[in-house]
Motif scaffolding. Structure first.
Motif, mmCIF file in Angstrom:
data_model
loop_
_atom_site.group_PDB
_atom_site.id
_atom_site.type_symbol
_atom_site.label_atom_id
_atom_site.label_comp_id
_atom_site.label_asym_id
_atom_site.label_seq_id
_atom_site.Cartn_x
_atom_site.Cartn_y
_atom_site.Cartn_z
ATOM 1 N N GLN A 1 1.108 -1.181 -0.075
ATOM 2 C CA GLN A 1 0.019 0.003 0.015
ATOM 3 C C GLN A 1 0.906 1.168 -0.138
ATOM 4 O O GLN A 1 0.249 2.290 -0.379
ATOM 5 C CB GLN A 1 -0.921 -0.053 1.191
ATOM 6 N N GLN A 2 2.014 1.181 0.171
ATOM 7 C CA GLN A 2 3.144 2.293 0.423
ATOM 8 C C GLN A 2 3.285 2.549 -1.268
ATOM 9 O O GLN A 2 4.252 3.584 -1.548
ATOM 10 C CB GLN A 2 4.231 2.001 1.093
ATOM 11 N N ASN A 3 3.054 1.722 -2.127
ATOM 12 C CA ASN A 3 3.145 1.929 -3.566
ATOM 13 C C ASN A 3 1.833 1.742 -4.264
ATOM 14 O O ASN A 3 1.788 1.213 -5.200
ATOM 15 C CB ASN A 3 4.410 0.672 -4.159
ATOM 16 N N ALA A 4 0.952 2.307 -3.661
ATOM 17 C CA ALA A 4 -0.399 2.206 -3.998
ATOM 18 C C ALA A 4 -0.691 2.652 -5.555
ATOM 19 O O ALA A 4 -1.664 1.954 -6.034
ATOM 20 C CB ALA A 4 -1.371 2.925 -3.030
ATOM 21 N N PHE A 5 -0.265 3.795 -6.030
ATOM 22 C CA PHE A 5 -0.449 4.178 -7.382
ATOM 23 C C PHE A 5 -0.006 3.265 -8.279
ATOM 24 O O PHE A 5 -0.972 2.875 -9.160
ATOM 25 C CB PHE A 5 0.209 5.688 -7.425
ATOM 26 N N VAL A 6 0.988 2.650 -8.255
ATOM 27 C CA VAL A 6 1.456 1.691 -9.390
ATOM 28 C C VAL A 6 0.772 0.413 -9.052
ATOM 29 O O VAL A 6 0.366 -0.321 -9.884
ATOM 30 C CB VAL A 6 2.823 1.611 -9.302
ATOM 31 N N GLU A 7 0.472 0.025 -8.022
ATOM 32 C CA GLU A 7 -0.324 -1.179 -7.725
ATOM 33 C C GLU A 7 -1.631 -1.238 -8.218
ATOM 34 O O GLU A 7 -2.418 -1.975 -8.867
ATOM 35 C CB GLU A 7 -0.509 -1.538 -6.298
ATOM 36 N N ARG A 8 -2.490 0.056 -7.990
ATOM 37 C CA ARG A 8 -3.597 0.265 -8.775
ATOM 38 C C ARG A 8 -3.648 0.263 -10.052
ATOM 39 O O ARG A 8 -4.533 -0.362 -10.896
ATOM 40 C CB ARG A 8 -4.346 1.626 -8.304
ATOM 41 N N SER A 9 -2.729 0.883 -10.629
ATOM 42 C CA SER A 9 -2.370 0.653 -12.164
ATOM 43 C C SER A 9 -2.390 -0.511 -12.609
ATOM 44 O O SER A 9 -2.848 -1.017 -13.699
ATOM 45 C CB SER A 9 -1.323 1.609 -12.415
ATOM 46 N N ASN A 10 -1.473 -1.306 -11.612
ATOM 47 C CA ASN A 10 -1.173 -2.919 -12.275
ATOM 48 C C ASN A 10 -2.730 -3.610 -12.244
ATOM 49 O O ASN A 10 -2.728 -4.485 -13.009
ATOM 50 C CB ASN A 10 -0.397 -3.706 -10.983
ATOM 51 N N ARG A 11 -3.335 -3.291 -11.410
ATOM 52 C CA ARG A 11 -4.848 -3.967 -11.361
ATOM 53 C C ARG A 11 -5.463 -3.705 -12.490
ATOM 54 O O ARG A 11 -6.255 -4.419 -13.252
ATOM 55 C CB ARG A 11 -5.682 -3.642 -9.815
ATOM 56 N N THR A 12 -5.530 -2.498 -12.967
ATOM 57 C CA THR A 12 -6.288 -2.108 -14.371
ATOM 58 C C THR A 12 -5.677 -2.780 -15.198
ATOM 59 O O THR A 12 -6.258 -3.366 -16.110
ATOM 60 C CB THR A 12 -6.016 -0.564 -14.416
ATOM 61 N N VAL A 13 -4.361 -2.790 -15.378
ATOM 62 C CA VAL A 13 -3.707 -3.412 -16.364
ATOM 63 C C VAL A 13 -4.056 -4.910 -16.602
ATOM 64 O O VAL A 13 -4.444 -5.587 -17.461
ATOM 65 C CB VAL A 13 -2.208 -3.407 -16.775
ATOM 66 N N ARG A 14 -4.225 -5.519 -15.342
ATOM 67 C CA ARG A 14 -4.387 -7.126 -15.321
ATOM 68 C C ARG A 14 -5.813 -7.317 -15.714
ATOM 69 O O ARG A 14 -6.074 -8.167 -16.366
ATOM 70 C CB ARG A 14 -4.046 -7.511 -13.943
ATOM 71 N N TYR A 15 -6.688 -6.671 -15.147
ATOM 72 C CA TYR A 15 -8.322 -6.950 -15.394
ATOM 73 C C TYR A 15 -8.659 -6.348 -16.651
ATOM 74 O O TYR A 15 -9.629 -7.022 -17.347
ATOM 75 C CB TYR A 15 -9.187 -6.430 -14.168
ATOM 76 N N GLU A 16 -8.308 -5.224 -17.222
ATOM 77 C CA GLU A 16 -8.725 -4.666 -18.369
ATOM 78 C C GLU A 16 -8.016 -5.242 -19.660
ATOM 79 O O GLU A 16 -8.606 -4.748 -20.750
ATOM 80 C CB GLU A 16 -8.803 -3.071 -18.277
ATOM 81 N N TRP A 17 -6.999 -5.527 -19.631
ATOM 82 C CA TRP A 17 -5.930 -5.938 -20.665
ATOM 83 C C TRP A 17 -5.428 -7.368 -20.474
ATOM 84 O O TRP A 17 -6.051 -8.180 -21.652
ATOM 85 C CB TRP A 17 -4.836 -4.776 -20.452
ATOM 86 N N LEU A 18 -4.588 -7.784 -19.761
ATOM 87 C CA LEU A 18 -4.170 -9.252 -19.581
ATOM 88 C C LEU A 18 -5.344 -10.311 -19.443
ATOM 89 O O LEU A 18 -5.065 -11.333 -20.111
ATOM 90 C CB LEU A 18 -3.151 -9.228 -18.354
ATOM 91 N N SER A 19 -6.085 -9.945 -18.463
ATOM 92 C CA SER A 19 -7.166 -11.231 -18.403
ATOM 93 C C SER A 19 -8.008 -11.350 -19.227
ATOM 94 O O SER A 19 -9.101 -12.181 -19.580
ATOM 95 C CB SER A 19 -7.725 -10.971 -17.110
ATOM 96 N N GLN A 20 -8.234 -10.141 -20.473
ATOM 97 C CA GLN A 20 -9.017 -10.246 -21.486
ATOM 98 C C GLN A 20 -8.982 -11.196 -22.575
ATOM 99 O O GLN A 20 -9.733 -11.401 -23.563
ATOM 100 C CB GLN A 20 -9.470 -9.024 -21.894
ATOM 101 N N HIS A 21 -7.356 -11.559 -22.749
ATOM 102 C CA HIS A 21 -7.001 -12.122 -24.068
ATOM 103 C C HIS A 21 -5.990 -13.539 -23.537
ATOM 104 O O HIS A 21 -5.357 -13.600 -22.503
ATOM 105 C CB HIS A 21 -6.175 -11.335 -24.770
ATOM 106 N N TYR A 22 -5.823 -14.334 -24.414
ATOM 107 C CA TYR A 22 -4.871 -15.327 -24.466
ATOM 108 C C TYR A 22 -3.718 -14.919 -25.442
ATOM 109 O O TYR A 22 -3.973 -14.776 -26.344
ATOM 110 C CB TYR A 22 -5.378 -16.751 -24.904
ATOM 111 N N TRP A 23 -2.592 -14.604 -24.839
ATOM 112 C CA TRP A 23 -1.450 -14.046 -25.405
ATOM 113 C C TRP A 23 -0.735 -15.076 -25.964
ATOM 114 O O TRP A 23 -0.155 -16.201 -25.257
ATOM 115 C CB TRP A 23 -0.664 -13.259 -24.545
ATOM 116 N N THR A 24 -0.423 -15.196 -27.405
ATOM 117 C CA THR A 24 0.424 -16.303 -28.043
ATOM 118 C C THR A 24 1.811 -15.886 -28.101
ATOM 119 O O THR A 24 2.494 -16.648 -27.957
ATOM 120 C CB THR A 24 -0.251 -16.499 -29.407
ATOM 121 N N ASP A 25 2.146 -14.726 -28.099
ATOM 122 C CA ASP A 25 3.580 -14.177 -28.319
ATOM 123 C C ASP A 25 3.746 -12.639 -27.514
ATOM 124 O O ASP A 25 2.530 -12.192 -27.368
ATOM 125 C CB ASP A 25 4.089 -14.365 -29.751
ATOM 126 N N LEU A 26 4.810 -12.362 -27.504
ATOM 127 C CA LEU A 26 4.971 -11.102 -26.903
ATOM 128 C C LEU A 26 4.585 -10.059 -28.042
ATOM 129 O O LEU A 26 4.062 -8.855 -27.439
ATOM 130 C CB LEU A 26 6.445 -10.703 -26.527
#
Length: 186
Positions: free
Chosen positions: A161-186
């Motif tokens: 929680q002392q690094n809350a801003f980037v942790e919140r950003s990570n959550r958005t990236v995970r649920y809005e981007w990473l979890s929406q697709h199966y990535w075949t390559d980089l």
């Protein structure tokens, strides 16, 4: 007895539910628990180790752009099972994502490359807040920070929680981007 031989890590609750719902035996929980205890099937519950930590430091909120940046890593998997890492860098003042470095491996030397890229077009920050990961605490990153007169602020261990801003950003990236697709390559 056969039930617990086949399922060594089943506790009383799972044994009782199996006997009642699957085997349809008319035993109440008290009878099953008595037999469970007599057969000495109790699982040892390990007590949690408590770390003694100092009082948490309050989250410093910057007052201008480029005062404090935050960095953090994320992990995910490609469709074929290979793991990849994402280094996120944000400006804490306006929560703007400055860079996302994505690769199968991002060692300490590669942490510096996106930071130099951002400094070219954005200017350098007064401080960079990050956790105590080996990439950030390495001599390579420390020397780079000293050369550029940037202070590295490490958060207290176990206090994301002392690094809350980037942790919140990570959550958005995970649920809005990473979890929406199966990535075949980089």
């Amino acid at each position: 007895m056969r039930l617990t031989d086949n399922n060594r890590n089943w506790g009383f609750g799972l044994c009782f539910l199996y006997l009642r719902n699957v085997q349809r035996l008319p035993f109440d929980h008290k009878r099953v628990y008595r037999i469970y205890r007599e057969l000495e099937l109790n699982l040892r519950i390990k007590p949690k180790r408590r770390l003694k930590r100092a009082a948490p430091e309050p989250l410093m909120i910057p007052e201008s752009i480029n005062q404090v940046w935050s960095m953090d890593f994320m992990h995910d998997q490609l469709e074929d099972g290979r793991c990849f890492r994402i280094l996120n860098v944000i400006d804490d003042f306006n929560r703007e994502a400055l860079d996302m470095e994505i690769d199968l491996s991002i060692p300490a030397g590669r942490v510096i490359r996106p930071l130099n890229r951002i400094i070219e077009w954005r200017g350098k920050p007064s401080a960079i807040r990050c956790d105590n990961g080996p990439e950030y605490s390495s001599a390579v990153v420390q020397n780079w920070a000293d050369e550029n007169e940037i202070r590295i602020q490490f958060i207290q261990p176990g206090k994301p929680q002392q690094n809350a801003f980037v942790e919140r950003s990570n959550r958005t990236v995970r649920y809005e981007w990473l979890s929406q697709h199966y990535w075949t390559d980089l």
